[in-house]
Write a protein that holds these residues in place. Structure first.
Motif: not given
Length: 159
Positions: A59-82
């Motif tokens: 979970i990446f987040a932007a913080f203003a001091g201790p307050q989380a003000i924006s975020s997004a969750t990234l999930v990297v998934i292993p793969n057997l194709t490509r």
């Protein structure tokens, strides 16, 4: 607008979420889905610990001091194709209402996508239920293309 929101975001820090960020992250998520039930503190702590321990999940987040003000969750998934290249999913993109339209979500998204490329992902996907042209334009501005058809199935409510 809160006093903190009235100030500059020059002191803003963008980083992965840690265990100590739980309370502010939960407060931020109220700006994503205000109608969601509040998590019991023990369950919230357990879920965040599980997320942080999950390989490829950040979970990446932007913080203003201790307050989380924006975020997004990234999930990297292993793969057997490509050729074995993983793919990634972005979920729970949100910016605190008092901090919107300042470019924070774009910064968080760029960080998440860059992390996916660093992990050799061949694509990054996201879904949105929003029909708001501004939201769709935001994702297009983040270089996402709307050229696939998304489907989902949700668990039926239990009696």
């Amino acid at each position: 607008m809160t006093q903190a929101a009235a100030g500059s975001t020059a002191d803003m820090v963008l980083r992965p979420v840690e265990n100590a960020d739980l309370a502010t992250l939960l407060a931020l998520y109220r700006h994503l889905n205000a109608e969601d039930p509040l998590l019991e503190p023990q369950l919230a702590e357990s879920r965040l610990a599980e997320i942080l321990a999950h390989p490829g999940m950040t979970i990446f987040a932007a913080f203003a001091g201790p307050q989380a003000i924006s975020s997004a969750t990234l999930v990297v998934i292993p793969n057997l194709t490509r050729g074995g290249a993983p793919y990634a999913l972005i979920e729970n993109v949100v910016t605190h209402a008092d901090y919107r339209l300042r470019g924070l979500a774009g910064m968080v998204m760029r960080k998440a996508v860059a992390a996916a490329w660093e992990k050799n992902c061949y694509k990054v996907m996201l879904l949105t239920s929003s029909k708001d042209p501004a939201t769709l334009r935001f994702y297009a501005d983040c270089e996402f293309t709307q050229d696939k058809t998304g489907f989902q199935i949700r668990r039926p409510a239990t009696a």
